[in-house]
Scaffold this motif. Structure first.
Motif, PDB file in Angstrom:
ATOM      1  N   GLY A 185       0.839  -1.195   0.000  1.00  0.00           N
ATOM      2  CA  GLY A 185       0.000   0.000   0.000  1.00  0.00           C
ATOM      3  C   GLY A 185       0.872   1.242   0.000  1.00  0.00           C
ATOM      4  O   GLY A 185       2.102   1.148   0.052  1.00  0.00           O
ATOM      5  N   TYR A 240      -3.451   1.035  -6.476  1.00  0.00           N
ATOM      6  CA  TYR A 240      -3.544  -0.086  -5.527  1.00  0.00           C
ATOM      7  C   TYR A 240      -4.814  -0.922  -5.651  1.00  0.00           C
ATOM      8  O   TYR A 240      -4.960  -1.923  -4.939  1.00  0.00           O
ATOM      9  N   GLU A 267     -10.873  -0.237  -3.879  1.00  0.00           N
ATOM     10  CA  GLU A 267      -9.792  -1.185  -3.552  1.00  0.00           C
ATOM     11  C   GLU A 267      -9.876  -2.466  -4.374  1.00  0.00           C
ATOM     12  O   GLU A 267      -8.942  -3.261  -4.382  1.00  0.00           O
TER      13      GLU A 267
END
Ligand code: ASP
Length: 307
Positions: A185, A240, A267
């Motif tokens: 991350g 990400y 995400e």
């Protein structure tokens, strides 16, 4: 141990026993049968100071399938919203002779505090940024069933590590069982001291996912951030977000996990989340009920045997 407050304090023997017991409950649940004599006459209170869908309902189902009387309390409908302190709530629940108390709270350590004040066995259903032990146990069960083992695997946990109790419980559990855990991350979402827990830190998805057996995506915990730590959801997704392109860096048979609730397009990409071959997100939910039955069963029988 009379309570389940975290993965910290458990050992591989206790964890394996819990996962083995949960396997039996997977079979029982799939057969459509219940085991209502096990917790007959016992009372389980679900005390949730934070929102929940999966965890609360699965503890409720787990308790009911084992025959407990289940009461759900949420802050908006309890005296907590009238200003009652946590300890006064504990005293009230204690006077009701409840046997099992499942607690979710936005403050780390709240379930541990309650555990000192009540007779019931306390189960941490998520406390602040600290731990969410039953989520880690259900993740381990899902991995063990799919991969045939729960050691020697490379597991990449991606996204908001800093604010995630799921990340913390998972990295403690999966490392303890002998897996290589990586966190991936942006630097703003990975605490600097995390490397001391024996995990490998990556800020780049290509390197972080290379050779991974498991890719776990985590939600941005905006409710726990006190300032904007990511420029925008769009940018976060670009760098990400778990998409098919990024998943291609992992092993060809890598599985995708997410504890829920998902923010699609942030995400995780929808196509990956719904990929019936790679994604085990629905299976995680099924395993959640079985694991929680195993936890209730174990605690109702007495302390967790810790080797
Ligand atoms: N449901 C998980 C938790 O309570 C993950 C999340 O909320 O993102 O921690």
């Amino acid at each position: 141990m009379r309570h389940l407050l975290g993965i910290e304090g458990l050992n591989p023997v206790a964890v394996t026993a819990m996962l083995d017991l949960a396997e039996n409950y997977v079979l029982l649940n799939r057969s459509g049968k219940t085991q209502r004599d096990l917790l007959r006459g016992r009372t389980l209170i679900n005390l949730f100071f934070e929102d929940s869908t999966r965890t609360r309902t699965s503890f409720e189902l787990a308790g009911k399938r084992l025959g407990a009387d289940v009461i759900n309390m949420s802050v908006s409908t309890s005296s907590v919203s009238k200003g009652e302190t946590l300890l006064d709530t504990a005293a009230t629940l204690n006077a009701m002779n409840c046997d099992l108390l499942v607690v979710r709270h936005n403050q780390s350590g709240a379930p541990a505090l309650l555990a000192q004040k009540v007779e019931a066995a306390v189960i941490n259903a998520g406390d602040g940024m600290h731990e969410h032990p039953t989520q880690a146990l259900l993740d381990a069960l899902t991995i063990r069933r799919r991969k045939g083992r729960i050691d020697g695997l490379t597991i990449a946990i991606c996204g908001d590590i800093a604010h995630s109790r799921v990340a913390r419980s998972n990295l403690l559990l999966l490392s303890m069982l002998g897996n290589q855990v990586r966190v991936v991350g942006p630097p703003t979402l990975i605490p600097a001291e995390i490397a001391s827990l024996g995990v490998q830190v990556y800020h780049d998805m290509e390197a972080g996912l290379a050779g991974a057996d498991i890719v776990m995506a985590l939600r941005l915990q905006k409710e726990r951030m006190n300032k904007g730590l990511v420029p925008s959801a769009r940018e976060f997704f670009a760098f990400y977000g778990v998409s098919a392109e990024k998943l291609a860096f992992a092993k060809p048979d890598a599985l995708v996990m997410h504890p829920g609730p998902m923010n699609r397009g942030v995400e995780i990409d929808s196509a990956v989340a719904d990929d019936s071959v790679r994604s085990v997100i629905k299976e995680q939910v099924e395993m959640g009920v079985a694991v929680r039955m195993a936890v209730l069963d174990t605690l109702a029988r007495g302390p967790i045997w810790n080797g």
